[in-house]
Design a protein around this motif. Structure first.
Motif, short mmCIF file in Angstrom:
data_model
loop_
_atom_site.label_atom_id
_atom_site.label_comp_id
_atom_site.label_asym_id
_atom_site.label_seq_id
_atom_site.Cartn_x
_atom_site.Cartn_y
_atom_site.Cartn_z
N TRP A 1 0.83 -1.20 0.00
CA TRP A 1 0.00 0.00 0.00
C TRP A 1 0.87 1.25 0.00
CZ3 TRP A 1 -4.84 1.17 -1.02
CH2 TRP A 1 -5.39 2.37 -0.56
N SER A 2 1.98 1.22 0.72
CA SER A 2 2.86 2.38 0.82
C SER A 2 3.47 2.79 -0.51
CB SER A 2 4.00 2.11 1.82
OG SER A 2 3.48 1.90 3.10
N THR A 3 3.54 1.86 -1.44
CA THR A 3 4.13 2.17 -2.74
C THR A 3 3.07 2.21 -3.85
OG1 THR A 3 4.63 -0.17 -3.11
CG2 THR A 3 6.37 1.19 -2.11
N THR A 4 1.81 2.18 -3.47
CA THR A 4 0.73 2.24 -4.46
C THR A 4 0.52 3.68 -4.90
OG1 THR A 4 -0.35 0.31 -3.50
CG2 THR A 4 -1.73 1.75 -4.82
N ASP A 5 0.33 3.87 -6.19
CA ASP A 5 0.10 5.19 -6.76
C ASP A 5 -1.08 5.87 -6.06
OD1 ASP A 5 -1.50 6.89 -8.94
OD2 ASP A 5 0.64 6.86 -9.46
N PRO A 6 -0.96 7.15 -5.73
CA PRO A 6 -2.03 7.85 -5.00
C PRO A 6 -3.39 7.83 -5.71
CG PRO A 6 -0.03 9.14 -4.93
CD PRO A 6 0.24 7.98 -5.86
N MET A 7 -3.41 7.86 -7.03
CA MET A 7 -4.69 7.82 -7.75
C MET A 7 -5.37 6.47 -7.56
SD MET A 7 -5.12 10.83 -8.74
CE MET A 7 -6.55 10.65 -9.79
N ILE A 8 -4.59 5.42 -7.52
CA ILE A 8 -5.16 4.08 -7.28
C ILE A 8 -5.69 4.00 -5.85
CG2 ILE A 8 -4.62 1.62 -7.09
CD1 ILE A 8 -2.68 2.08 -9.47
N ARG A 9 -4.93 4.57 -4.91
CA ARG A 9 -5.40 4.59 -3.52
C ARG A 9 -6.73 5.34 -3.43
NH1 ARG A 9 -0.68 6.03 0.75
NH2 ARG A 9 1.03 5.67 -0.67
N SER A 10 -6.83 6.46 -4.14
CA SER A 10 -8.06 7.24 -4.14
C SER A 10 -9.23 6.40 -4.64
CB SER A 10 -7.88 8.48 -5.02
OG SER A 10 -9.09 9.20 -5.09
N GLU A 11 -9.00 5.63 -5.69
CA GLU A 11 -10.06 4.77 -6.22
C GLU A 11 -10.46 3.69 -5.21
OE1 GLU A 11 -8.59 3.26 -9.95
OE2 GLU A 11 -8.46 5.28 -10.81
N VAL A 12 -9.49 3.14 -4.50
CA VAL A 12 -9.78 2.13 -3.48
C VAL A 12 -10.63 2.74 -2.38
CG1 VAL A 12 -8.76 0.66 -1.69
CG2 VAL A 12 -7.75 0.72 -3.98
N PHE A 13 -10.28 3.96 -1.95
CA PHE A 13 -11.08 4.63 -0.92
C PHE A 13 -12.50 4.90 -1.41
CE2 PHE A 13 -7.01 6.35 1.14
CZ PHE A 13 -7.09 5.45 2.19
N GLU A 14 -12.64 5.30 -2.68
CA GLU A 14 -13.97 5.54 -3.24
C GLU A 14 -14.80 4.26 -3.25
OE1 GLU A 14 -13.47 7.25 -7.12
OE2 GLU A 14 -12.81 9.18 -6.32
N GLN A 15 -14.18 3.14 -3.62
CA GLN A 15 -14.89 1.86 -3.63
C GLN A 15 -15.29 1.44 -2.22
OE1 GLN A 15 -12.18 -0.76 -5.65
NE2 GLN A 15 -12.48 0.25 -7.62
N ALA A 16 -14.38 1.64 -1.27
CA ALA A 16 -14.68 1.31 0.13
C ALA A 16 -15.82 2.17 0.65
CB ALA A 16 -13.44 1.49 1.00
N GLU A 17 -15.78 3.45 0.32
CA GLU A 17 -16.86 4.37 0.73
C GLU A 17 -18.20 3.87 0.20
OE1 GLU A 17 -18.62 8.73 -0.46
OE2 GLU A 17 -16.55 8.29 -0.98
N GLU A 18 -18.23 3.50 -1.06
CA GLU A 18 -19.48 3.05 -1.68
C GLU A 18 -19.98 1.75 -1.04
OE1 GLU A 18 -22.88 3.06 -3.73
OE2 GLU A 18 -21.47 4.72 -3.50
N LEU A 19 -19.07 0.82 -0.75
CA LEU A 19 -19.48 -0.44 -0.10
C LEU A 19 -20.06 -0.19 1.28
CD1 LEU A 19 -16.58 -2.85 -1.09
CD2 LEU A 19 -19.00 -3.09 -1.69
N VAL A 20 -19.42 0.67 2.05
CA VAL A 20 -19.94 0.98 3.40
C VAL A 20 -21.28 1.69 3.27
CG1 VAL A 20 -19.52 2.26 5.54
CG2 VAL A 20 -17.64 1.04 4.43
N ARG A 21 -21.39 2.63 2.32
CA ARG A 21 -22.65 3.36 2.12
C ARG A 21 -23.78 2.38 1.75
NH1 ARG A 21 -23.03 8.65 1.53
NH2 ARG A 21 -20.88 8.93 0.88
#
Length: 156
Positions: free
Chosen positions: A74-94
């Motif tokens: 995760w520490s070496t994952t591109d920030p844009m990919i991290r952003s997409e992961v957070f968006e997907q997690a947000e949607e799943l929780v929602r």
């Protein structure tokens, strides 16, 4: 847990959220044969609301090693990919907000409104960091974020 939720007059829309399995490195761990009772903290008689598998010492060590590897990845994952992961997690929780709130209320002995606020906080956190990474992508893209961070405190 299902019985407790029914006693509150609720039924989960997605019962698979109540998994008894332990996940290690994204895979279901073998069951040791031992289990742990989850007790309703709001009951005076120590009513068991769920049972989960107990992990062995070696499984705990395996889980810690898997978590360290995941952090390195995760520490070496591109920030844009991290952003997409957070968006997907947000949607799943929602999408699972009501069920997650019910589970938190049941296992933690919280009132439902407080559990809903906790889930909303998680949604807000994912939303914040997905937008933060997008807003700051110009500064972060192309740079691999190392495990070490420098934090400077600068009063306004």
């Amino acid at each position: 847990m299902e019985a407790l939720l029914k006693s509150f007059g609720h039924k989960l829309a997605r019962p698979s959220l109540l998994s008894k399995a332990s996940l290690i490195g994204g895979k279901e761990a073998a069951v040791s044969g031992k289990s742990i009772n989850i007790v309703d903290p709001g009951s005076k008689d120590g009513r068991v609301i769920a049972t989960v598998a107990e992990c062995t010492d070696s499984q705990v060590n395996e889980a810690v090693a898997a978590a360290k590897k995941a952090l390195d990845d995760w520490s070496t994952t591109d920030p844009m990919i991290r952003s997409e992961v957070f968006e997907q997690a947000e949607e799943l929780v929602r999408q699972n907000r009501k069920d997650l709130s019910l589970i938190i209320a049941a296992e933690g002995g919280k009132v439902l409104r407080e559990a809903e606020a906790e889930v909303d906080n998680v949604i807000g956190t994912f939303e914040h960091y997905s937008k933060y990474l997008c807003d700051n992508a110009g500064k972060l893209v192309g740079e691999r974020l190392s495990k070490h961070r420098e934090v400077r405190w600068m009063p306004l």
